[in-house]
Scaffold this motif. Sequence first.
Motif, short mmCIF file in Angstrom:
data_model
loop_
_atom_site.label_atom_id
_atom_site.label_comp_id
_atom_site.label_asym_id
_atom_site.label_seq_id
_atom_site.Cartn_x
_atom_site.Cartn_y
_atom_site.Cartn_z
N ARG A 105 0.85 -1.18 -0.18
CA ARG A 105 -0.04 0.09 -0.02
C ARG A 105 0.79 1.31 0.12
O ARG A 105 0.35 2.35 0.34
CB ARG A 105 -0.87 -0.14 1.31
CG ARG A 105 -1.99 -1.20 1.14
CD ARG A 105 -3.10 -1.02 2.37
NE ARG A 105 -3.78 -2.40 2.24
CZ ARG A 105 -4.52 -2.78 3.28
NH1 ARG A 105 -4.67 -1.85 4.38
NH2 ARG A 105 -5.36 -3.75 3.00
N ASP A 118 -3.83 -8.69 -1.84
CA ASP A 118 -3.46 -7.98 -0.40
C ASP A 118 -3.98 -9.03 0.64
O ASP A 118 -5.38 -9.29 0.55
CB ASP A 118 -3.99 -6.75 -0.64
CG ASP A 118 -3.65 -6.02 0.82
OD1 ASP A 118 -3.72 -6.64 1.89
OD2 ASP A 118 -3.50 -4.67 0.62
N ASP A 142 3.29 2.22 3.32
CA ASP A 142 2.10 1.49 3.59
C ASP A 142 1.79 1.78 5.24
O ASP A 142 2.65 1.48 6.10
CB ASP A 142 2.47 -0.15 3.49
CG ASP A 142 1.59 -1.06 3.79
OD1 ASP A 142 0.46 -0.86 4.54
OD2 ASP A 142 1.33 -1.99 2.86
#
Length: 316
Positions: free
Chosen positions: A165, A207, A295
């Motif tokens: 991310r 993910d 992230d």
Amino acid sequence: MNATLPRILAKGHELDVSDGSFGELRRSDDINGNFPALRQRFADDGYLYIPGFLDRAEVIEARRSIVELLAEKGMLDPAYPTMDAVKSTTADLKHLSDPRLAVDFMNSLSRGNQRLLRLLYDGRMIRHFEGFFGESIRHFDFTWVRTMGKGFGTDPHCDNVYMSRGSPRLCTVWVPYSDITYEIGGLMILEGSHQQHERLKNYLSRDVDRYCENKPEEKRKIESGEIPWKWGGVLSTNPYTLRQNLGGRWLSAEYRMGDILIFGMRTIHASLDNQTHFYRFSTDTRYQPASEPIDPRWIGENPIGHGLAAKKPMIC
Ligand SMILES: O=C(O)CCC(=O)C(=O)O
Ligand SMILES: [Fe+2]
């Protein structure tokens, strides 16, 4: 040369150690500090193995800090010297296998542990990444400290599915805290796998913290925290057949304290089984250019990790 190797096991499977299937990681200690050459090597190979990069005495001190904590937690067999880190046969070691308990356990080994944190987030590691990225850098605050007792190593995976991310240029550094024979089992990398992203694109787009909100049972179990994830990010549970399918050799080394192994988010890696009664310790830590997004799961005083706050619903 491979004829002299011992039995090498990964997830209980004996690996084919013939020359076409298994080999040693390419060393980059000869180009250490030469950033254009390191960047080229990283692009070519998907990893950088730099033996003797860290100060060995400092790595030994970091090891001492880990074993002292394990001794306090009753995880070592007191019949052996603490520094040998022989696994206790009686202690309850659930926290080594349950991913929810593992995050707290890793934190308990790293938080405030100056001997470990200085090695990883100060000095030559930072200078290396500043030179490598050509700009100021940032690291994740969470430190993965692996305590691997006798048994299976880590399943083949790419780190992307756990930490995608933020910056795509994120790098992992794997650091061993003992000299690691093939029987104790260190990290291995699947040769050329960073160039297989087309073939792996479904896997790489996933993910582990996403879940299907239109599947009631999955939604309930994730949102209540009953299960940490529906899918744990593993690419395959069989390193032997994975290599047969994807090609390339498994590459590893008998690591020494001071060595580091750097790799990118799309490089397939796994670890060898530990066939001994000694713990295998290593850390994996992450570095990226400071100018790029990071992230949010892995930063701050108390990173949310793969906890409930990390979960993202999607329609599947
Ligand atoms: O040390 C291991 O067994 C796994 C490490 C790993 O997956 C990593 O460094 O990203
Ligand atoms: Fe990994």
